[in-house]
Design an enzyme around this catalytic site. Structure first.
Site, short mmCIF file in Angstrom:
data_model
loop_
_atom_site.label_atom_id
_atom_site.label_comp_id
_atom_site.label_asym_id
_atom_site.label_seq_id
_atom_site.Cartn_x
_atom_site.Cartn_y
_atom_site.Cartn_z
N LYS A 1 0.83 -1.20 0.00
CA LYS A 1 0.00 0.00 0.00
C LYS A 1 0.86 1.25 0.00
O LYS A 1 1.90 1.30 0.67
CB LYS A 1 -0.91 0.02 1.23
N GLN B 1 -1.21 -12.98 10.06
CA GLN B 1 -1.61 -12.90 8.66
C GLN B 1 -0.31 -12.73 7.88
O GLN B 1 0.74 -12.49 8.48
CB GLN B 1 -2.53 -11.71 8.44
N ASP C 1 -2.82 -6.61 0.12
CA ASP C 1 -1.46 -6.87 0.64
C ASP C 1 -1.44 -7.92 1.74
O ASP C 1 -0.41 -8.17 2.35
CB ASP C 1 -0.82 -5.57 1.12
N ASP D 1 -3.45 -8.35 17.18
CA ASP D 1 -4.17 -7.65 16.13
C ASP D 1 -5.34 -8.49 15.64
O ASP D 1 -5.17 -9.68 15.34
CB ASP D 1 -3.18 -7.39 14.98
N ASN D 2 -6.53 -7.89 15.58
CA ASN D 2 -7.71 -8.58 15.03
C ASN D 2 -7.89 -10.01 15.52
O ASN D 2 -8.07 -10.93 14.70
CB ASN D 2 -7.60 -8.61 13.50
N GLU E 1 -6.97 -6.72 20.59
CA GLU E 1 -7.40 -5.58 19.79
C GLU E 1 -8.63 -5.99 19.00
O GLU E 1 -8.55 -6.40 17.86
CB GLU E 1 -6.30 -5.14 18.80
N LYS F 1 0.63 4.59 9.25
CA LYS F 1 0.57 3.18 8.85
C LYS F 1 1.25 2.98 7.50
O LYS F 1 1.68 1.87 7.18
CB LYS F 1 -0.89 2.71 8.75
N TYR F 2 1.30 4.07 6.70
CA TYR F 2 1.86 3.93 5.34
C TYR F 2 3.02 4.87 5.06
O TYR F 2 3.61 4.82 4.00
CB TYR F 2 0.75 4.16 4.30
#
Lengths: 677, 677
Positions: B259, B319, B354, B390-391, B419, B532-533
């Site tokens: 990204k 992930q 991604d 995360d998630n 989270e 984040k990017y």
């Protein structure tokens, strides 16, 4: 491949189903006890059913009579926030096994996601193939559960989807949601959670009790009443609209320690004693006091009541007068003091010299417990199916759990009412372990705040799963303070509160309808001249009697399913602290009654009651009639906020039926919820 | 004897203990999961303990480390309404077995009844003999549990009672109640109910998190930050008062589908990608991204934090980017579509090109699950004891339950933060199955009503037994609406709400203290120029920074036990809907902090806050000082109702310590509760 993982030796759990089913209701103490249900009535079962991620789930509720193989089932519908609900309808008396079965719903998830992609203009070319396969699977899951042509319908939908997916096809699928919820869920894809309920007959859930002392039922001033007089009184009680006639103990009364009038420890030869001092020379718990008649008279009374659609309820008072045959034949069933005497009943500093409590932990526990079970079965054998249990909270919980289950094994239609005015936890435990109905604190809930709080708790609190309230404005032990001032208005308002708030209620008559309101002592709650110790004669035709009001209230209860259920109670805002307003609706939502009670016995009170028109099935702008069954007045109301005024000297309460008016020419569609199947 | 009883063939249950123990708390899903506890902190255990009739009961709470033989125990005290409470204090990390043991208390019942009889002037001559025997029995039950001379004391009391009972002797007995509650309860007279808890370390219950992107931590405008820069940043973070430094994933970032800025699907060669697209040619979840440094750098960071009493928390994001080694080595660990391609992460219509999600039900489940456990253990091996997951809600519940228990078996000090900003039931399930802390909806709770409702639920709702909230005013994913207008006042008020309402909280910095408030799109919650990017450089010395306020808030949290617990939260009435007021007290009641926050970032607001002086340990008429640690102002207050006025342009919140003034000459006794032992 790397193999140096520090976890390489760890065991992985066997494969698991991703769906969680939790917080199943009703569930009593994690399944230790049974929830209460009623044959033919809807029992609403709810559970949280969800999985990780974004996948949709589906669930069924299944149920069967304990011991049967065949399950009934119903699909569960989402309530929001991952909660689902489904309806169980018990078809027979007794214990019911219930389970909620949840699984992922790949078909619904696919349909939702495909729709989102199509609507966003980013269709996935593989969606048609995936969906068609899911629909073929769904058709399989419907085989033998719906008509073959409906299965075929799903298969042809699969073919259409395979040919190419668009929003119209997804709409078509959505229209079949009702059909698709009926798919089978296979055990290996499901999470299952169980609970239990016990289904009682209708009268356990909806009943109107009338308590009276047979010995005070004589029409003849010169002699006390008998069971035959109660037979003659049945027509009057039926006219009042009650369906259960409950008698204090009818057994021989002890002489030793017999109480005189007003609970005096002195009694003379003419004194009749308390019926709760059970047992004399003439017999114990399976005998009829000679002054009341014979066992044959009792049988005739049961039959006469049945002929009118009424039932006789007996009092179970497991204690003995010093003259009870048990004292002679089973001395070991009683507690002995260090000096060898039998302990009398006591709640220090009070002593009850005319009563010996039983020792439920006696060495001959088998003998005693069986004897007591035998007493209940004896009266069952004489046609009694309803028992009011005196002071159950002074006997072990385990005893009642055993006794009730033993009786109900063969006679699941028997109803037990717990007379326990004691600590809340104790009352709830008795309800959990099997009592069908329970006395409540209604007798001492007087103010608007108290009434609303208490009935909210009864109708919607956690205890509602197992505690069926039975509310009494008065009992032979309690002339409530609320009745001691205020005369007729107070009696009527307490009657309407009891009968309108609770599906099960009772009065102790005829002293109630004749407005007895004198306490034995100022500030006390015992009746002056209590019938517990004296014979009275009542003038049922007295002009002060409120029998007509009682009859109208009971007739309304019979006419309206709304008043026969407790779960549909909703208090309504009204801008006056002396007015209590509520509606009751039946579970299908098709019947609603409105009640308003003036708690002020002196002054007229008025206010605006706020209704929820959608609950009443009335459109916002429509007028409707509110018909008061107590006064036969009819009010034309419009909108959610309407004025009420209650003068206690006329009638301190409204009990209102809703009558919709013919719709105006361009009527808006009815908003009432459809009846349940 | 009559033998014709219809019950003569029935079986009677084995003898039973009359005491009921029910409604034990904490208890999670009937014992399916463990309640949460903290080493060295009091865990309050409650149960309903009662019997039929009028007998008094007594109860002990017992607990032990799972697998140990020895029980600790504490007496339980009555709270009224048949509820008792006792305190468990876990001494070590891990699972604790807890049981409540209840029995009849014949001694206390006898003492109560004897007293009633004596006071009513109707003594029972047998009471002395009965009581003496009970006291001898009580002395036996105390042997080996209290000092021998105290046992002797009870024996001599027995002798005195035997010699003759009077009220003075009963008073003497009453004075020994503390001693007598420590009697043993024998198994055959007891009812026992069990529950379980897991004791974590203090930091699981009280923590202050600071999240930052290492690559944005460079002091040098010309290069991105590294782990070494984070080492250099520790002094600053320590000065701010945080104890956990949480880093987004530090692993190599994928190139495929990378990204660009603002989550663009287009990225150029200079773009750094999202750290959550884990895995590249350089390695996967156990590698350090070369641009951040080396594993050795990471180890140095962990050590440097530890030297300051701080900890590094890592992000667990299970992930893979398409370039992750797992994709090459374990293709079967990913979900494949009908066309053979690997499915990327998706929440239709959104797609995350991604990221590939893992298939937790892969045929090689053993291989995958072990690998993931191995990832956690790898970082544990490198000194990490805190993980932010995360998630977690997109992975199976069973996976987390297994992984957390496997990690904690050997490392019970590890803390997992969930989270999950998802459906409440899902978040609660994750907390139940083992996550130590959980993200909350605080980020979207803005109004007084929302804040009060939500924190009431968190602190006192049923979830409080297992759900430890960790509240964040902002995260890299969420620039809350409440921060997008209002500038400094909004940031300060959200900070004080978070840090003052919840024992666990965190901020994402330095963008928080530097008041970043621009969303990427109007109405959205993504940051404009999201870190984040992109790499950013921050001017920590910017005059707009609220670092001083942050430091003061955190210092107050460290100084006051009241702010280190969640259960002592009580919102206080204040007559202004823009003002939220609350107090927090520690469980012993010896420390209390008062907070008032102005939610209006524009205008001064004032009102009267109503305090409960007994909670503050202040007598009704006494003046006291309320010292504001944010402004160093001191107010002299008197009575329960005091005026507050908050101008957001100066400081939108009070955080008040109580300072009692020297008592006036004729001081009333202090009303503060004594400290717990």
């Amino acid at each position: 491949m790397r193999n140096e993982s520090p976890a390489s030796g760890r065991r992985v759990p066997p494969d698991v189903v991703d769906v969680v089913v939790e917080n199943l209701t009703p569930m009593v103490d994690g399944g230790r006890f049974m929830a209460k249900a009623t044959v033919g009535r809807v029992l609403r079962v709810e559970a949280d059913v969800f999985a990780h991620g974004h996948d949709l789930v589906r669930a069924l509720v299944r149920w069967r009579q304990e011991g049967r193989r065949q399950w009934d089932e119903a699909p569960m519908s989402p309530l929001g926030n991952d909660r689902l609900a489904g309806n169980v309808v018990p078809a027979a008396l007794g214990c019911i096994e219930i389970e909620v079965v949840g699984a992922l719903d790949a078909l619904a998830t696919w349909a939702r996601d495909s729709r989102r992609r199509l609507e966003a203009g980013r269709p996935d070319p593989l969606d048609a193939e995936i969906g068609a396969a899911l629909l073929v699977e769904a058709a399989e899951e419907l085989v033998d559960r719906v008509a073959p042509e409906r299965v075929e319908g799903v298969r042809s939908l699969a073919e259409k989807v395979h040919g190419g997916l668009d929003l119209a096809l997804l709409d078509e699928l959505e229209a079949e949601r009702g059909l698709l919820t009926r798919r089978a869920i296979l055990p290996d894809e499901a999470t299952t959670v169980r609970t239990k309920a016990v289904a009682a007959r209708e009268r356990a859930a909806f009943s109107s009790w009338y308590e009276l002392f047979p010995r005070s039922a004589s029409p003849d001033q010169d002699r006390p009443g008998t069971l035959q007089d109660v037979v003659d009184r049945l027509a009057y009680i039926e006219e009042l609209g009650f369906d259960i006639v409950y008698l204090p103990p009818v057994h021989p009364i002890g002489r030793t320690g017999r109480k005189g009038p007003g609970n005096s420890t002195e009694s003379g030869p003419g004194d009749v004693g308390s019926p709760w001092a059970v047992g004399g020379l003439e017999g114990g718990h399976t005998a009829v006091a000679p002054e009341l008649g014979t066992l044959a008279d009792f049988d005739r009374l049961v039959a006469a009541a049945a002929a009118r659609g009424m039932e006789i309820a007996l009092d179970i008072a497991f204690q003995a007068s010093p003259d009870h045959p048990w004292v002679r034949e089973h001395e070991g069933w009683f507690r002995h003091r260090p000096d060898g005497t039998i302990a009398c009943a006591e709640n220090p500093p009070k002593r009850y010299e005319d009563i010996y409590p039983l020792d439920f932990h006696t060495d001959d526990r088998e003998g005693l417990w069986r004897e007591l079970l035998g007493v209940v079965l004896f009266w069952v054998d004489h046609g009694v199916r309803i028992f009011r249990v005196d002071n159950p909270h002074t006997k072990p919980f385990a005893f009642w759990e055993w006794l009730i289950s033993e009786v109900k094994r063969d006679y699941p239609e028997v109803v037990f009412l717990s007379e326990a005015f004691t600590r809340p936890k104790v009352m709830h435990r008795l309800a959990k372990l099997g009592f069908d109905q329970s006395y409540t604190y209604f007798t001492w809930r007087d103010t608007k705040w108290e009434i609303e709080q208490y009935f909210e708790e009864l109708a919607h609190g956690p205890g509602a799963a197992y505690f069926r309230p039975n509310v009494w404005p008065n009992t032979p032990d309690i002339l409530a303070k609320s009745l001691q001032r205020g005369g007729r208005p107070s009696f009527v308002s307490r009657l309407v509160l009891a009968a309108g708030l609770s599906a099960n209620y009772g009065i102790y008559g005829p002293v109630f309808e004749l407005l007895w309101d004198k306490p034995a002592s100022p500030g006390g709650e015992e009746y002056l001249g209590s019938e517990k110790y004296e014979v009275h004669h009542h003038d049922l035709e007295s002009p002060k009697s409120i029998r007509q009001v009682v009859a109208r209230v009971n007739a309304l209860r019979r006419a309206h399913p709304a008043l026969q259920h407790d779960e549909g109670l909703r208090f309504r805002p009204i801008d006056n602290d002396q007015l209590v307003a509520w509606t009751k609706s039946d579970p299908s939502g098709s019947d609603t009654v409105i009640a308003v009670v003036n708690l002020d016995w002196q002054w007229e009170q008025s206010g605006f009651v706020e209704l929820d028109l959608s609950e009443l099935g009335i459109a916002e702008g429509d007028a409707f009639e509110a018909h008061d069954v107590l006064t036969e007045q009819t009010f034309v109301w419009r909108g959610g906020r309407n004025f009420v005024k209650l003068d206690p000297r006329e009638m301190p309460a409204h009990l209102l039926e809703i009558r919709t008016l013919p719709p105006p020419p361009a009527a808006s569609p009815a908003t009432s919820a459809p009846s349940s199947p």
